[in-house]
Enzyme design. Sequence first.
Site, short mmCIF file in Angstrom:
data_model
loop_
_atom_site.label_atom_id
_atom_site.label_comp_id
_atom_site.label_asym_id
_atom_site.label_seq_id
_atom_site.Cartn_x
_atom_site.Cartn_y
_atom_site.Cartn_z
CG ASP A 1 22.44 6.29 144.45
OD1 ASP A 1 22.92 6.86 143.45
OD2 ASP A 1 21.44 5.55 144.39
CE LYS B 1 15.26 11.15 135.79
NZ LYS B 1 15.84 10.72 137.08
CE1 TYR C 1 12.97 6.84 137.48
CE2 TYR C 1 12.89 4.47 137.12
CZ TYR C 1 13.14 5.54 137.94
OH TYR C 1 13.57 5.33 139.22
NE ARG D 1 -12.40 -7.09 127.73
CZ ARG D 1 -12.11 -6.21 126.78
NH1 ARG D 1 -11.52 -6.59 125.68
NH2 ARG D 1 -12.39 -4.93 126.95
CD GLN E 1 17.78 5.97 128.33
OE1 GLN E 1 18.59 6.47 127.57
NE2 GLN E 1 18.04 5.77 129.61
CG HIS F 1 13.25 10.78 140.41
ND1 HIS F 1 13.57 9.50 140.01
CD2 HIS F 1 12.01 10.72 140.94
CE1 HIS F 1 12.54 8.70 140.29
NE2 HIS F 1 11.59 9.42 140.84
CG ASN G 1 15.67 3.77 131.50
OD1 ASN G 1 16.00 3.23 130.45
ND2 ASN G 1 16.23 4.88 131.93
NE ARG H 1 16.64 0.54 142.45
CZ ARG H 1 17.22 -0.14 141.46
NH1 ARG H 1 17.73 0.48 140.43
NH2 ARG H 1 17.26 -1.46 141.50
CG HIS I 1 20.23 9.05 140.28
ND1 HIS I 1 19.61 7.85 140.16
CD2 HIS I 1 21.25 8.86 141.15
CE1 HIS I 1 20.22 6.95 140.91
NE2 HIS I 1 21.22 7.55 141.54
#
Length: 187
Positions: free
Chosen positions: A172, A76, A136, A27, A50, A123, A52, A63, A66
């Site tokens: 950034d 994280k 995340y 499946r 959180q 990160h 994300n 990206r 941060h």
Amino acid sequence: MTDRFTHVHEPIRGLHVLDRRRLGDDRGFLERLYDSDAAGQLLPFARIAQINRTMTALEGTVRGMHFQRQPYAEVKLVHCIRGSVFDVAVDLREGSPTYLHWHAEVLSADNGRCLRIPEGFAHGFQALEAGCELIYVHSQPYRQDAECGVWPLDPQLGIAWPRAIALMSDRDAQHGPIDATFQGVIA
């Protein structure tokens, strides 16, 4: 670690590389992204604050890098669920023997690898193909007043991005190189 996650290694103290295990049949499959009962000390979220999801449309996009300062520093857990990325964590912990060292892993939907990034690390990632998606899991909510970053192209970091950088946000790109006034992060 459990039948759902395998601890691969700890390249920098506190930074853990994990592999997710899939349970599958004709499946399809089931893959846990987080399991509070099984996670133990590796994923010590007092709470999940959180979750994300990001989608990066263009291959070569960077990206990051941060992080959040105390009291909103966060742990994280980063998963790639579509495509593949060159995922990077940089140790910014004040006084750490690996201060300004970085480690990268290719995370992909196919390999099931994920990173557990502790407080005090920046990160970021580079999309290795178009349409990459990440999930995340955060231990702290996003706080604009605690948000910080370091320049992804800082020569002091020397991150070896595997592709030419196709796109980076203005935010950034505006993080300057680390200088004598940067004192690290208290984790």
